[in-house]
Write a protein that holds these residues in place. Structure first.
Motif, short mmCIF file in Angstrom:
data_model
loop_
_atom_site.label_atom_id
_atom_site.label_comp_id
_atom_site.label_asym_id
_atom_site.label_seq_id
_atom_site.Cartn_x
_atom_site.Cartn_y
_atom_site.Cartn_z
N TYR A 385 0.83 -1.21 0.00
CA TYR A 385 0.00 0.00 0.00
C TYR A 385 0.86 1.26 0.00
O TYR A 385 2.06 1.23 0.28
N TYR A 395 -3.70 2.71 -3.26
CA TYR A 395 -2.75 2.40 -4.32
C TYR A 395 -3.12 3.26 -5.53
O TYR A 395 -4.31 3.36 -5.88
N TYR A 397 -4.03 3.58 -8.74
CA TYR A 397 -4.43 2.76 -9.88
C TYR A 397 -4.23 3.46 -11.23
O TYR A 397 -4.14 2.81 -12.27
N MET A 419 -4.44 -6.62 -3.94
CA MET A 419 -3.86 -5.47 -3.28
C MET A 419 -3.63 -5.78 -1.80
O MET A 419 -4.14 -6.76 -1.25
N ASN A 441 -9.09 -9.45 -4.39
CA ASN A 441 -8.84 -8.89 -3.06
C ASN A 441 -9.58 -9.62 -1.95
O ASN A 441 -9.12 -9.64 -0.81
#
Length: 590
Positions: A385, A395, A397, A419, A441
């Protein structure tokens, strides 16, 4: 101690001072006047103004007459920072003091530039190391001065005014009934009651989660499988207290369990132990949740925002664990303890990971759960992170060119995006790319995903530790390496340590992916360095070595040697030789 400096059996000159995070390195030149003295027999001590040795410096050979003295300022060998005071560096052989370190006229050092300030307690306190040369007509006696200071409270009422301002009830609560004072006293009370019973009581504790996981869970389950829950009282304490407030009932239950336990296993930093000192006979073992990544933490990033105070939870560790002896210094640096107290047992959580039956079952389940992976090579995109903490974790993206990535996958690859658990925002995968991209996730265990992964793309995450055992390639997307090094820091050179190709923008990453430029040879080197054992018996080693006290003889000897060195250092008395020397100097000036 016998003072023989005047005999000039050897001369030690300081030629440079270098810093490496919390390590200060003194480059010295030694001129041996007596050829019978072996440099390996020399011992170097930092001796304060009252003649007490407070640290033993590590001596290493460079070349010819050049050597290096190294000192970890956060751990002088006794799990504490080098105490305040003014130090000289003395060279000894046995009980004889042969030389004092002095600066060299030929190598002028900017002492002010080499001095350092290490802030802690969110910048409210500072630990200062100042180097200087003491006045002398013939020599340049080197000195190291240690100072600790707190932020000035100018502008606030005095203590007396402050007590009146707060009112009598709040003053009483502040000084006699604060939560921490109450809990400390409660621990002492419970400890007296349970002292005789706790030799067979073991507490598995986390302050980061509401259930025990990872290494803690693996060791508990293995003890139960071995029937040890019949001989030992096993207690569990799982709270998310590091991020969420807890009730008084929860605190009292925790304090009771701590007082009842003779051995305590942790999996992460436990803030309660920053201010609650456990009894000396209680053993605290750190089963750190992560393998060996790159990020600095604990005392490794001392002086940075969020670093621990000189006294913290880490100082109470009896032992910690690591994957190998060669990486033990990475962990001891973080915790501020001695290298030999980090035991190379391996990671207990990897016992299941390395179990072939478990791997077979999980692999079948994963292909059923994610059918797009069948018959394809799988790329796992799993970075850490960004942000200061769990609440702010994210994060970026926008750095991912989904269209370009999709195009390069062709008919060969699919991509799983996993993630960091702290990143709550889902991966914004365009619908038109859903036949090759999938957000996983919600899948609980990233290690399971490694079984079907052919290429891992990450950055500074410690997930490389487990994945490396798959002996498959990795790519590193380090677009913010410079910023990250300043904010978090690395405890070892990033490019040298990353077991794969390092890319600094997404275009470079895609080019390495397209050309299969993985620098795969680094993976084998990484595994050799980081794993002393590659099996499913790490939990057994933790139990046998620590719980049952069946430590391997070689490791036990290393621990005993360092313990004896520390005891000897504490017994050394340099005061009388220093007084005699000062007296002689005064006589010479009369």
């Amino acid at each position: 101690m016998l003072y023989r400096i005047d005999e000039a059996l050897l001369v030690i000159k300081l030629v440079d001072i270098q810093w490496e995070r919390i390590f200060v390195h003194f480059n010295i030149e030694i001129e041996f006047k007596d050829n019978t003295i072996d440099w390996k027999s020399l011992e170097f001590y930092a001796v304060n103004g009252i003649g007490a040795a407070k640290a033993r410096l590590k001596l290493s050979f460079i070349k010819e007459n050049q050597y290096c003295l190294s000192l970890n300022i956060t751990n002088n060998g006794e799990k504490r920072c080098l105490p305040i005071g003014t130090y000289r560096i003395l060279a000894c052989v046995g009980d004889e003091v042969l030389a004092e370190c002095a600066a060299d006229f030929n190598y002028p050092i900017n002492m002010e530039e080499k001095s350092r300030n290490f802030e802690y307690a969110n910048g409210h306190k500072v630990y200062t190391i100042k180097f200087y040369i003491e006045d002398d007509e013939e020599e340049l006696p080197f000195r190291m001065h240690i100072l600790q200071a707190s932020e000035s409270r100018e502008g606030f009422p005095s203590n007396k005014e402050y007590r009146i301002y707060r009112g009598p009830y709040k003053c009483i609560k502040r000084y006699f009934g604060s939560s921490r004072v109450f809990l400390r006293n409660l621990y002492k009370f419970f400890s007296v009651i349970n002292k005789r019973k706790r030799t067979k009581t073991i507490l598995f504790m986390t302050e980061q989660n509401d259930s025990i996981k990872s290494n803690l869970k693996a060791v508990v389950e293995r003890m139960q499988q071995r029937g040890m829950d019949k001989e030992y009282c096993i207690l569990i304490s799982a709270r998310a207290a590091a991020a969420e407030p807890q009730s008084y009932r929860s605190w009292i239950k925790l304090i009771y369990k701590l007082a009842k336990s003779g051995m305590i296993f942790l999996d992460d930093h436990a803030p309660v132990l920053d201010w609650l000192k456990l009894d000396n006979d209680v053993k605290v073992i750190q089963l750190w949740h992560a393998g060996a990544g790159f990020k600095s933490s604990g005392y490794s990033r001392w002086g940075h925002k969020g670093c621990p105070s000189p006294q913290s939870c880490h100082r109470q560790y009896t032992y910690g664990i690591a994957g190998s002896k060669s990486i033990a210094p990475f962990f001891s640096e973080v915790w501020g303890i001695n290298d030999e107290l980090v035991l190379p047992t391996g990671m207990p959580r990897m016992d299941q990971y390395l179990d072939n039956d478990y791997r077979k079952k999980v692999t079948e389940d994963l292909y059923k759960r994610y059918p797009i992976c069948n018959g394809k090579r799988v790329v796992l995109f799993a970075p850490t992170y960004r942000g200061k903490n769990k609440k702010e974790a994210y994060y970026p993206y926008e750095l991912i060119d989904f269209e370009k990535f999709y195009e390069l996958c062709g008919k060969e690859y699919v991509v799983l995006f996993k993630m960091h658990p702290w990143v709550s925002e889902p991966v914004p995968i365009p619908e038109k790319f859903s036949d090759k991209f999938i957000d996983v996730n919600l899948y609980p265990n990233i290690n399971d995903l490694f079984y079907i992964t052919d290429i891992l793309i990450t950055d500074y995450s410690s997930n490389i530790f487990e994945y490396s055992l798959m002996k498959k390639p990795m790519l590193f997307f380090a677009y913010d390496k410079i910023q990250y090094s300043f904010s978090r820091g690395f405890h070892r050179p990033y490019e040298e340590s990353a077991p794969g190709k390092v890319c600094y923008n997404f275009t470079e990453l895609m080019e390495a992916f397209r050309t299969k430029d993985f620098e795969y040879e680094k993976v084998e080197e990484y595994v050799i360095q980081h794993f002393d054992f590659i099996d499913s018996h790490a939990s057994d080693r933790v139990i046998d070595w620590i719980v049952l006290g069946k430590m391997p003889e070689k490791i036990e000897q290393e621990i005993n040697i360092v313990e004896k060195q520390i005891e000897r250092m504490k017994e050394l008395d340099f005061l009388q030789p220093l007084l005699d020397n000062d007296l002689q100097e005064r006589k010479n000036t009369i």
